[in-house]
Design a protein around this motif. Sequence first.
Motif, PDB file in Angstrom:
ATOM      1  N   ASP A 176      40.783  55.449  39.933  1.00 37.25           N
ATOM      2  CA  ASP A 176      42.308  55.607  39.299  1.00 37.25           C
ATOM      3  C   ASP A 176      43.447  55.055  40.087  1.00 37.25           C
ATOM      4  O   ASP A 176      44.363  54.388  39.296  1.00 37.25           O
ATOM      5  N   LEU A 177      43.265  54.889  41.350  1.00 37.44           N
ATOM      6  CA  LEU A 177      44.277  53.951  42.071  1.00 37.44           C
ATOM      7  C   LEU A 177      44.350  52.594  41.835  1.00 37.44           C
ATOM      8  O   LEU A 177      45.306  51.992  41.821  1.00 37.44           O
ATOM      9  N   LEU A 178      42.992  52.101  41.832  1.00 34.99           N
ATOM     10  CA  LEU A 178      42.619  50.695  41.810  1.00 34.99           C
ATOM     11  C   LEU A 178      43.284  50.148  40.630  1.00 34.99           C
ATOM     12  O   LEU A 178      44.023  49.193  40.352  1.00 34.99           O
ATOM     13  N   ASP A 179      43.069  51.030  39.396  1.00 37.65           N
ATOM     14  CA  ASP A 179      43.381  50.599  38.032  1.00 37.65           C
ATOM     15  C   ASP A 179      44.942  50.606  37.782  1.00 37.65           C
ATOM     16  O   ASP A 179      45.590  49.728  37.366  1.00 37.65           O
ATOM     17  N   ALA A 180      45.547  51.320  38.436  1.00 42.51           N
ATOM     18  CA  ALA A 180      47.009  51.667  38.577  1.00 42.51           C
ATOM     19  C   ALA A 180      47.759  50.532  38.960  1.00 42.51           C
ATOM     20  O   ALA A 180      48.873  50.067  39.160  1.00 42.51           O
ATOM     21  N   CYS A 181      47.442  50.097  40.452  1.00 41.40           N
ATOM     22  CA  CYS A 181      48.029  49.437  41.371  1.00 41.40           C
ATOM     23  C   CYS A 181      47.699  47.895  41.507  1.00 41.40           C
ATOM     24  O   CYS A 181      48.902  47.300  42.279  1.00 41.40           O
ATOM     25  N   VAL A 182      46.617  47.455  41.349  1.00 38.87           N
ATOM     26  CA  VAL A 182      46.227  46.179  41.590  1.00 38.87           C
ATOM     27  C   VAL A 182      46.205  45.505  40.607  1.00 38.87           C
ATOM     28  O   VAL A 182      46.192  45.560  39.450  1.00 38.87           O
ATOM     29  N   ASP A 183      46.548  43.826  40.720  1.00 42.03           N
ATOM     30  CA  ASP A 183      46.379  43.027  39.694  1.00 42.03           C
ATOM     31  C   ASP A 183      45.421  41.802  39.775  1.00 42.03           C
ATOM     32  O   ASP A 183      44.963  41.064  39.018  1.00 42.03           O
ATOM     33  N   HIS A 184      44.703  42.047  41.215  1.00 38.34           N
ATOM     34  CA  HIS A 184      43.441  41.239  41.352  1.00 38.34           C
ATOM     35  C   HIS A 184      42.459  42.155  42.215  1.00 38.34           C
ATOM     36  O   HIS A 184      42.922  42.846  42.769  1.00 38.34           O
ATOM     37  N   VAL A 185      41.201  41.398  42.113  1.00 44.25           N
ATOM     38  CA  VAL A 185      40.219  42.184  42.994  1.00 44.25           C
ATOM     39  C   VAL A 185      39.208  41.183  43.611  1.00 44.25           C
ATOM     40  O   VAL A 185      39.088  40.063  43.314  1.00 44.25           O
ATOM     41  N   LEU A 186      38.910  41.641  44.993  1.00 41.89           N
ATOM     42  CA  LEU A 186      38.081  41.097  45.874  1.00 41.89           C
ATOM     43  C   LEU A 186      37.117  41.658  45.988  1.00 41.89           C
ATOM     44  O   LEU A 186      37.012  42.913  46.655  1.00 41.89           O
ATOM     45  N   VAL A 187      35.996  41.402  45.428  1.00 43.04           N
ATOM     46  CA  VAL A 187      34.595  42.041  45.286  1.00 43.04           C
ATOM     47  C   VAL A 187      33.551  41.804  46.148  1.00 43.04           C
ATOM     48  O   VAL A 187      32.876  40.493  46.069  1.00 43.04           O
ATOM     49  N   LEU A 188      32.883  42.524  47.266  1.00 44.50           N
ATOM     50  CA  LEU A 188      31.716  42.525  48.010  1.00 44.50           C
ATOM     51  C   LEU A 188      30.670  42.683  47.090  1.00 44.50           C
ATOM     52  O   LEU A 188      30.214  43.764  47.468  1.00 44.50           O
ATOM     53  N   GLU A 189      30.062  41.890  46.279  1.00 40.74           N
ATOM     54  CA  GLU A 189      28.915  42.087  45.755  1.00 40.74           C
ATOM     55  C   GLU A 189      27.602  42.041  46.686  1.00 40.74           C
ATOM     56  O   GLU A 189      27.836  42.075  48.005  1.00 40.74           O
ATOM     57  N   ARG A 190      26.279  42.359  46.049  1.00 42.66           N
ATOM     58  CA  ARG A 190      25.242  42.476  46.814  1.00 42.66           C
ATOM     59  C   ARG A 190      24.807  41.123  47.816  1.00 42.66           C
ATOM     60  O   ARG A 190      24.719  41.283  48.808  1.00 42.66           O
ATOM     61  N   LYS A 191      25.128  40.127  47.008  1.00 44.52           N
ATOM     62  CA  LYS A 191      24.825  38.740  47.772  1.00 44.52           C
ATOM     63  C   LYS A 191      26.019  37.816  47.599  1.00 44.52           C
ATOM     64  O   LYS A 191      25.875  36.710  48.328  1.00 44.52           O
ATOM     65  N   SER A 192      26.878  37.994  46.762  1.00 40.20           N
ATOM     66  CA  SER A 192      28.294  36.911  46.890  1.00 40.20           C
ATOM     67  C   SER A 192      29.312  37.686  46.932  1.00 40.20           C
ATOM     68  O   SER A 192      29.625  38.969  46.765  1.00 40.20           O
ATOM     69  N   ILE A 193      30.466  36.956  46.651  1.00 36.70           N
ATOM     70  CA  ILE A 193      31.950  37.720  46.767  1.00 36.70           C
ATOM     71  C   ILE A 193      32.419  37.042  45.557  1.00 36.70           C
ATOM     72  O   ILE A 193      32.625  35.899  45.110  1.00 36.70           O
ATOM     73  N   GLN A 194      33.066  37.960  44.802  1.00 36.16           N
ATOM     74  CA  GLN A 194      33.908  37.764  43.638  1.00 36.16           C
ATOM     75  C   GLN A 194      35.348  37.691  43.542  1.00 36.16           C
ATOM     76  O   GLN A 194      35.828  39.007  44.252  1.00 36.16           O
ATOM     77  N   VAL A 195      36.220  36.924  43.089  1.00 40.31           N
ATOM     78  CA  VAL A 195      37.630  37.018  43.334  1.00 40.31           C
ATOM     79  C   VAL A 195      38.001  36.833  41.944  1.00 40.31           C
ATOM     80  O   VAL A 195      37.717  35.696  41.243  1.00 40.31           O
ATOM     81  N   GLU A 196      38.718  37.868  41.001  1.00 33.64           N
ATOM     82  CA  GLU A 196      39.222  37.642  39.829  1.00 33.64           C
ATOM     83  C   GLU A 196      40.399  38.334  39.491  1.00 33.64           C
ATOM     84  O   GLU A 196      40.897  39.366  40.433  1.00 33.64           O
ATOM     85  N   LYS A 197      41.168  38.119  38.421  1.00 34.60           N
ATOM     86  CA  LYS A 197      42.397  38.529  38.264  1.00 34.60           C
ATOM     87  C   LYS A 197      41.975  40.004  37.363  1.00 34.60           C
ATOM     88  O   LYS A 197      41.146  39.989  36.758  1.00 34.60           O
ATOM     89  N   GLY A 198      42.691  40.971  37.563  1.00 34.87           N
ATOM     90  CA  GLY A 198      42.498  42.228  36.959  1.00 34.87           C
ATOM     91  C   GLY A 198      42.273  43.299  37.935  1.00 34.87           C
ATOM     92  O   GLY A 198      42.852  43.239  39.071  1.00 34.87           O
ATOM     93  N   ASN A 199      42.032  44.528  37.618  1.00 40.95           N
ATOM     94  CA  ASN A 199      41.842  45.779  38.080  1.00 40.95           C
ATOM     95  C   ASN A 199      40.382  46.100  38.141  1.00 40.95           C
ATOM     96  O   ASN A 199      39.462  45.259  37.664  1.00 40.95           O
ATOM     97  N   PHE A 200      40.208  47.450  38.774  1.00 39.95           N
ATOM     98  CA  PHE A 200      38.807  47.706  38.689  1.00 39.95           C
ATOM     99  C   PHE A 200      37.812  47.849  37.486  1.00 39.95           C
ATOM    100  O   PHE A 200      36.864  47.135  37.281  1.00 39.95           O
ATOM    101  N   SER A 201      38.723  48.399  36.473  1.00 35.25           N
ATOM    102  CA  SER A 201      37.811  48.428  35.117  1.00 35.25           C
ATOM    103  C   SER A 201      37.728  47.088  34.565  1.00 35.25           C
ATOM    104  O   SER A 201      36.781  46.889  33.678  1.00 35.25           O
ATOM    105  N   SER A 202      38.493  46.186  34.581  1.00 34.06           N
ATOM    106  CA  SER A 202      38.365  44.925  33.889  1.00 34.06           C
ATOM    107  C   SER A 202      37.312  44.119  34.732  1.00 34.06           C
ATOM    108  O   SER A 202      36.606  43.401  34.125  1.00 34.06           O
ATOM    109  N   TRP A 203      37.194  44.431  36.016  1.00 36.78           N
ATOM    110  CA  TRP A 203      36.102  43.767  36.812  1.00 36.78           C
ATOM    111  C   TRP A 203      34.819  44.460  36.327  1.00 36.78           C
ATOM    112  O   TRP A 203      33.845  43.587  36.142  1.00 36.78           O
ATOM    113  N   GLN A 204      34.810  45.457  36.107  1.00 40.09           N
ATOM    114  CA  GLN A 204      33.466  46.370  35.867  1.00 40.09           C
ATOM    115  C   GLN A 204      32.987  45.995  34.340  1.00 40.09           C
ATOM    116  O   GLN A 204      31.788  45.689  34.355  1.00 40.09           O
TER     117      GLN A 204
END
Length: 509
Positions: A176-204
Amino acid sequence: MSQIHVADLTFGYEGSPDYIFENVSFSIDSDWKLGFIGRNGKGKTTFLHLLMGKYPYSGSISSPVLFDQFPYHVPKEQMDMGLSELLGVLKPGCEEWRVICELSRLDASAELLYRPFGTLSHGERTKAFLAILFSGENDLLLIDEPTDHLDAGARETVKRYLNGKKSFILVSHDRDLLDACVDHVLVLERKSIQVEKGNFSSWQENKARRDHFAQMENEKHLRAIASLKKAARQSGQWAQKNEATKIGYDPTKEHDRPTRAYIGKKTKKMQKRVKQYEKRIDQEIQAREGLLADIEEPVPLRLTPLSYHRERLLSCKDLSIRYKGRAANALEGFTFSLARGERVFLHGKNGCGKSTFLKALLAADGRAPEKDLEIPAGELRIGSGLTISYVSQDTSFLHGSIKNFCRGRGLDESLFCALLAQLGLERAQFAKDIKGFSQGQKKKVLLAESLMTPAHLYIWDEPLNYIDVFSRMQIEELVLSCQPTMLLVDHDTRFRERIATRVAEMGTK
């Protein structure tokens, strides 16, 4: 607008055979409101420490801006001091009037700065630290789990506050906090790193599409590989059969049979075709390599709840509880009952007595005698023969090896480690001292113990603190699937909305 570049970053803690980061590269913008997401133990807090220059590393991190980090550290010997006296140490150059302005935006009084720091509640410390953090200029602010241990009201205040800010990296598992407050995400996935515009739900949503595409591509390559292997096997058999026709061949007697040269040429052509198939198979295998590397496939967790013989498991009427030596009650006039099959969340402000009530239940059950608690008024009843599985919000007592932990609690070590692996812990962790685990990994140890304990009632006190979003969703699915009777204290809004059958308000009189 300026860029922070990370190139070939490699880091591992001294004495550990494993790297936290290995040859990692990416870029982020200093103006972003960046949500930092990943499983427990993937290195989120470690990366913030690297940005702050706390550890040596190989590779490079280039940044035109300075960093400052939440939460600040106040040593024990300074607990009697007010934050106004510590401003110059916590944030050099910080002006007190700016902090007071930020406190007002957090619905907090300037009085927090002048009280001894040790007397501030967790929520008050969070608001004071955030006010100090945002009172400077031209810094990229690093915020590590700001809402853990906060009640719903304080979480809403922090969410609203951060939504109005920019230039920060936010480590949080609160969807809930991530969706309300961020405009980009940096995600440590299993084997790689993903940087993209949006919040948690859009990344998901994007990740679900990427995973689906990767799975379809993987199936296509598997079909191609199977077809090529079949063709290679048939061509090999034909070549072998054709070559065998040269055996016993006599050209003076068998004028109608092909010559040896013709047979050899045909066999060679078939063998060349086999090699071409094998080359194409290798290409297909390389093409599918890594396709599924980042796909999160949480293994469904298991729980074996017991069925209690009565409809009602516990009840209290006009219950008041206080700690010995204190005049004020920690819980005042609380009436409550819990029926079989219910999943009830205790809800209220910090300090209203939620955890105190859970401790009183454990004391009444004889599982964890609480010598400091007393009941000056009301009554508390708990069903006889009730088996309770409890998860404490405190993890500081955990230490020693997994083997000793299991032995001391009568748990099957192999099953316990398998459950931890299903919750996302790497196998390498099992050989380490639990004391060195991250906060989220320690909480998973307690959750795994609870999940392995057949019980009539599961009492979980802030079970999701520090737990990553992927494990939170696993636990949600587990609870919805197994339908245990539960009494919980947790402030994750989405978790509560998904699994609660009822919410009991506390401290509303």
